[in-house]
Design an enzyme around this catalytic site. Sequence first.
Site, PDB file in Angstrom:
ATOM      1  N   GLU A   1      -4.607   0.570   4.188  1.00 45.32           N
ATOM      2  CA  GLU A   1      -3.354  -0.030   4.640  1.00 45.32           C
ATOM      3  C   GLU A   1      -3.668  -1.219   5.545  1.00 45.32           C
ATOM      4  O   GLU A   1      -4.616  -1.193   6.322  1.00 45.32           O
ATOM      5  CB  GLU A   1      -2.540   1.011   5.414  1.00 45.32           C
ATOM      6  CG  GLU A   1      -1.183   0.511   5.868  1.00 45.32           C
ATOM      7  CD  GLU A   1      -0.394   1.541   6.663  1.00 45.32           C
ATOM      8  OE1 GLU A   1       0.841   1.487   6.609  1.00 45.32           O
ATOM      9  OE2 GLU A   1      -1.017   2.390   7.338  1.00 45.32           O
TER      10      GLU A   1
ATOM     11  N   CYS B   1      -0.027   5.809   3.950  1.00 43.79           N
ATOM     12  CA  CYS B   1      -0.189   6.309   5.320  1.00 43.79           C
ATOM     13  C   CYS B   1       0.818   7.389   5.738  1.00 43.79           C
ATOM     14  O   CYS B   1       0.679   8.550   5.380  1.00 43.79           O
ATOM     15  CB  CYS B   1      -0.184   5.134   6.288  1.00 43.79           C
ATOM     16  SG  CYS B   1      -0.863   5.553   7.932  1.00 43.79           S
TER      17      CYS B   1
ATOM     18  N   LYS C   1       6.379   0.870   0.951  1.00 43.44           N
ATOM     19  CA  LYS C   1       6.341   2.075   1.793  1.00 43.44           C
ATOM     20  C   LYS C   1       7.748   2.515   2.196  1.00 43.44           C
ATOM     21  O   LYS C   1       8.538   1.733   2.720  1.00 43.44           O
ATOM     22  CB  LYS C   1       5.497   1.786   3.034  1.00 43.44           C
ATOM     23  CG  LYS C   1       5.231   2.986   3.935  1.00 43.44           C
ATOM     24  CD  LYS C   1       4.371   2.537   5.109  1.00 43.44           C
ATOM     25  CE  LYS C   1       3.990   3.687   6.031  1.00 43.44           C
ATOM     26  NZ  LYS C   1       3.226   3.191   7.198  1.00 43.44           N
TER      27      LYS C   1
END
Length: 271
Positions: A43, A157, A114
């Site tokens: 990331e 993440c 995300k």
Amino acid sequence: MKPYLAAAIQMTSVPDLHKNLAQAEELIDLAVRRGAELVGLPENFSFMGEEQDKLAQAEVIARESEIFIKTMAQRYQVTLLGGSFPVPVGDTGRVYNTTILVSPNGEELARYNKVHLFDVNVPDGNTYRESSTVVAGQELPPVHFSEYLGNIGVSICYDVRFPELYRHLSDKGTDIIFIPAAFTAFTGKDHWQVLLQARAIENTAYVIAPAQTGNNYGRRLTHGHAVIIDPWGTILDDAGDKPGIAIAEINPSRLEQVRRQMPSLQHRVFS
């Protein structure tokens, strides 16, 4: 699908785009020289710095990151996950936190923005408000179906704390789950490994988790320990706490063996 090597890259990205791209290329080169055919970056691989600096450079970072990912995939003839990087959202003054999966011919295979944003007061005194600069994605992550590499699902993440997202990937037939991250040092020491193992075990899938490590800027410390985990939850390789790679075999017979021994996905009562 045949057995092949995959690599999870570990970086210490800083507030310098070109320095980060140079570091990423060096580690992609290392992974390929060791035989990897599927490679993942972490990331924020191309920029980690203050939020206002990220926004000010977002258009350049987005453009150069995408060119870099496609160029590297073609140059090294690998399937490459582009960790994540900021992509401007219209004239909102904010960005998506985006990852792309690219084929060896430079073709984009999957894109994901995300969904779960990290808005947390960490007990070490740091406060994170990802939503102050990032627009949450609105769609569940895609799965890329590959006869050669297996079915690849993507996430980013903080998503790792939301098992329903991975159950979606599992329902779509995922064999390999990417979880590129920039996990905080404070939470990482307690939760990183166990969450990744849980996602692998409950979905009987391989997990490839590229990571950020060390002091990225200011007080921003990341946990490291990029790993590859097999469907039984066994850690196959761990990159430790310095920049480098974790590399391990993705083996379809191991996948079949675990799913045969522990057919939990077939025993689900609620969906």
